[in-house]
Design a protein around this motif. Structure first.
Motif, mmCIF file in Angstrom:
data_model
loop_
_atom_site.group_PDB
_atom_site.id
_atom_site.type_symbol
_atom_site.label_atom_id
_atom_site.label_comp_id
_atom_site.label_asym_id
_atom_site.label_seq_id
_atom_site.Cartn_x
_atom_site.Cartn_y
_atom_site.Cartn_z
ATOM 1 N N ALA A 288 97.334 76.718 57.808
ATOM 2 C CA ALA A 288 96.771 77.868 58.539
ATOM 3 C C ALA A 288 96.451 77.552 59.994
ATOM 4 C CB ALA A 288 95.522 78.386 57.826
ATOM 5 N N GLY A 289 96.126 76.322 60.298
ATOM 6 C CA GLY A 289 95.791 75.950 61.667
ATOM 7 C C GLY A 289 96.930 76.124 62.653
ATOM 8 N N GLY B 191 92.908 74.798 57.117
ATOM 9 C CA GLY B 191 94.060 74.387 57.923
ATOM 10 C C GLY B 191 94.073 72.903 58.217
ATOM 11 N N ARG C 295 97.693 83.516 66.980
ATOM 12 C CA ARG C 295 96.237 83.589 66.796
ATOM 13 C C ARG C 295 95.812 85.031 66.548
ATOM 14 N NH1 ARG C 295 91.754 80.240 68.524
ATOM 15 N NH2 ARG C 295 89.902 81.513 68.815
ATOM 16 N N THR D 167 91.171 78.615 59.205
ATOM 17 C CA THR D 167 92.047 77.901 60.136
ATOM 18 C C THR D 167 91.603 76.468 60.409
ATOM 19 O OG1 THR D 167 90.898 78.956 61.986
ATOM 20 C CG2 THR D 167 92.962 79.968 61.246
ATOM 21 N N THR E 67 95.495 72.305 62.565
ATOM 22 C CA THR E 67 94.830 72.968 63.684
ATOM 23 C C THR E 67 95.008 72.117 64.931
ATOM 24 O OG1 THR E 67 93.207 73.869 62.146
ATOM 25 C CG2 THR E 67 92.648 73.960 64.480
#
Length: 167
Positions: free
Chosen positions: A62-63, A103, A72, A99, A107
């Motif tokens: 997810a990051g 993530g 984003r 995130t 990230t």
């Protein structure tokens, strides 16, 4: 009868102390984790691990969506996210949990966390793009090309494509 009463009297505190010991060792979830589990965990999995062909995998991935401004915004503009019955501050906390925490290493370094003001501004423009999967593929292609994101981000939606092709 007196023996039974004494037994109950002396064992009740022991049971309570056993329970309190368990309570001291219980996992305590943050408000953001709780909201994620209640609102997102059914599909994405409580730990962000889901079947990636049918539901986007969040854990460890997810990051990447914080790598570009378009990506984003995309994660907040998703219909189920932008329309979630959460305050802007609560949604920002959930997005940061997804995130940054789920993530993990995906990230980008020095990435700024979501704020309530940012989420409020983005939510005013929920995604209405159809088909949504095509728009996601466009975002993911940019992440792979510009940020070095893994090709596995393309896995989501493949199950639908296979099902449609088989018909």
């Amino acid at each position: 009868m007196k023996a039974l009463a004494l037994l109950v009297l002396f064992t009740a505190p022991a049971l309570a102390s056993d329970n309190s010991a368990a309570e001291r060792n219980a996992v305590v979830l943050s408000p953001a984790q709780t909201k994620f589990i209640l609102r997102c965990g059914g599909c994405h999995g409580t730990l962000g691990a889901s079947p990636p062909l049918s539901v986007p995998q969040l854990r460890g991935l997810a990051g990447w969506f914080l790598c570009t401004p378009d990506a984003r915004e995309y994660v907040v503009r998703l219909p189920n996210v932008s329309r979630a019955q959460l305050s802007d501050a609560d949604l920002a906390q959930v997005m940061n949990f997804v995130t940054f925490d789920l993530g993990g290493a995906s990230t980008p370094p020095a990435t700024v966390r979501f704020t309530a003001a940012e989420v409020a501004a983005i939510r005013t423009r929920p995604l209405n793009v159809l088909p949504l999967n095509a728009y996601r593929r466009q975002i993911v292609t940019g992440l792979i090309r510009r940020c070095g994101a893994p090709a596995s981000l393309r896995d989501y939606g493949k199950a639908n494509a296979v099902t449609i092709a088989a018909r």
